[in-house]
Design a protein around this motif. Structure first.
Motif, PDB file in Angstrom:
ATOM      1  N   ARG A   1       0.788  -0.292   4.339  1.00  0.00           N
ATOM      2  CA  ARG A   1      -0.124   0.819   4.690  1.00  0.00           C
ATOM      3  C   ARG A   1       0.647   2.082   5.031  1.00  0.00           C
ATOM      4  NH1 ARG A   1      -2.695  -3.219   7.533  1.00  0.00           N
ATOM      5  NH2 ARG A   1      -1.829  -2.462   9.493  1.00  0.00           N
ATOM      6  N   GLU A   2       1.735   1.921   5.766  1.00  0.00           N
ATOM      7  CA  GLU A   2       2.540   3.085   6.138  1.00  0.00           C
ATOM      8  C   GLU A   2       3.184   3.721   4.903  1.00  0.00           C
ATOM      9  OE1 GLU A   2       2.993   4.779   9.116  1.00  0.00           O
ATOM     10  OE2 GLU A   2       1.230   3.548   9.536  1.00  0.00           O
ATOM     11  N   GLN A   3       3.652   2.906   3.992  1.00  0.00           N
ATOM     12  CA  GLN A   3       4.245   3.437   2.768  1.00  0.00           C
ATOM     13  C   GLN A   3       3.175   4.162   1.940  1.00  0.00           C
ATOM     14  OE1 GLN A   3       5.930   0.569   0.090  1.00  0.00           O
ATOM     15  NE2 GLN A   3       7.083   2.112  -1.017  1.00  0.00           N
ATOM     16  N   GLU A   4       2.009   3.564   1.880  1.00  0.00           N
ATOM     17  CA  GLU A   4       0.898   4.192   1.153  1.00  0.00           C
ATOM     18  C   GLU A   4       0.526   5.526   1.802  1.00  0.00           C
ATOM     19  OE1 GLU A   4      -3.699   3.047   0.681  1.00  0.00           O
ATOM     20  OE2 GLU A   4      -2.299   1.507  -0.067  1.00  0.00           O
ATOM     21  N   ARG A   5       0.499   5.570   3.123  1.00  0.00           N
ATOM     22  CA  ARG A   5       0.186   6.797   3.839  1.00  0.00           C
ATOM     23  C   ARG A   5       1.245   7.862   3.581  1.00  0.00           C
ATOM     24  NH1 ARG A   5       1.351   9.178   8.472  1.00  0.00           N
ATOM     25  NH2 ARG A   5       2.706   7.530   9.228  1.00  0.00           N
ATOM     26  N   GLU A   6       2.513   7.492   3.598  1.00  0.00           N
ATOM     27  CA  GLU A   6       3.599   8.433   3.320  1.00  0.00           C
ATOM     28  C   GLU A   6       3.510   8.976   1.896  1.00  0.00           C
ATOM     29  OE1 GLU A   6       7.399   6.708   4.103  1.00  0.00           O
ATOM     30  OE2 GLU A   6       7.007   6.491   6.242  1.00  0.00           O
ATOM     31  N   LEU A   7       3.242   8.068   0.954  1.00  0.00           N
ATOM     32  CA  LEU A   7       3.119   8.501  -0.433  1.00  0.00           C
ATOM     33  C   LEU A   7       1.926   9.439  -0.614  1.00  0.00           C
ATOM     34  CD1 LEU A   7       3.985   5.207  -2.350  1.00  0.00           C
ATOM     35  CD2 LEU A   7       5.408   7.263  -2.126  1.00  0.00           C
TER      36      LEU A   7
END
Length: 140
Positions: free
Chosen positions: A114-120
């Protein structure tokens, strides 16, 4: 900036508990195998009886020896049963610890995704904003 996984400390604790339970299970399995090996050795020693009885003293000695060996076999049998119980308990504790750690690991992986998706998504929003700026701003 990535948000830290809130249960990271608990995940580390569960990992420690799982490793401890695995060590306990390993020791229990080792002890059980050693007892089984001693039992086999004693049974093999009893089955190979090269002594011949020549008089009543030898017969009494042989009888006493066999009686003591049977007592030892009985003790080993009781010890083996106790070790099987300990091993079963250790296996159950290890399974429980693994399940607890696995659940938190999956939560941590989902959090990281989720954090990676949010950063992307944030990076993509910045790129989109840059792309829609008028060309005149870029040259000045």
């Amino acid at each position: 900036m990535t948000k830290k996984f809130g249960l990271a400390g608990l995940l580390r604790l569960r990992g420690i508990q799982e490793r401890d339970a695995a060590q306990t299970l390993s020791r229990a399995n080792r002890d059980e195998q050693r007892t089984q090996a001693r039992d086999r050795q004693l049974r093999d020693a009893l089955s190979v009886s090269g002594s011949t009885v020549t008089d009543s003293a030898s017969l009494r000695a042989l009888s006493a020896s066999r009686s003591a060996a049977r007592g030892l076999l009985s003790d080993l049998h009781v010890l083996a049963e106790a070790q099987q119980v300990v091993t079963a308990q250790a296996r159950e504790a290890h399974t429980t610890a693994r399940i607890g750690e696995l659940g938190l690991t999956k939560l941590a992986e989902a959090h990281a995704a989720r954090e990676q998706e949010r950063e992307l998504a944030a990076e993509q929003a910045e790129l989109d904003e840059i792309a829609i700026r008028p060309k005149t701003e870029e040259t000045s």
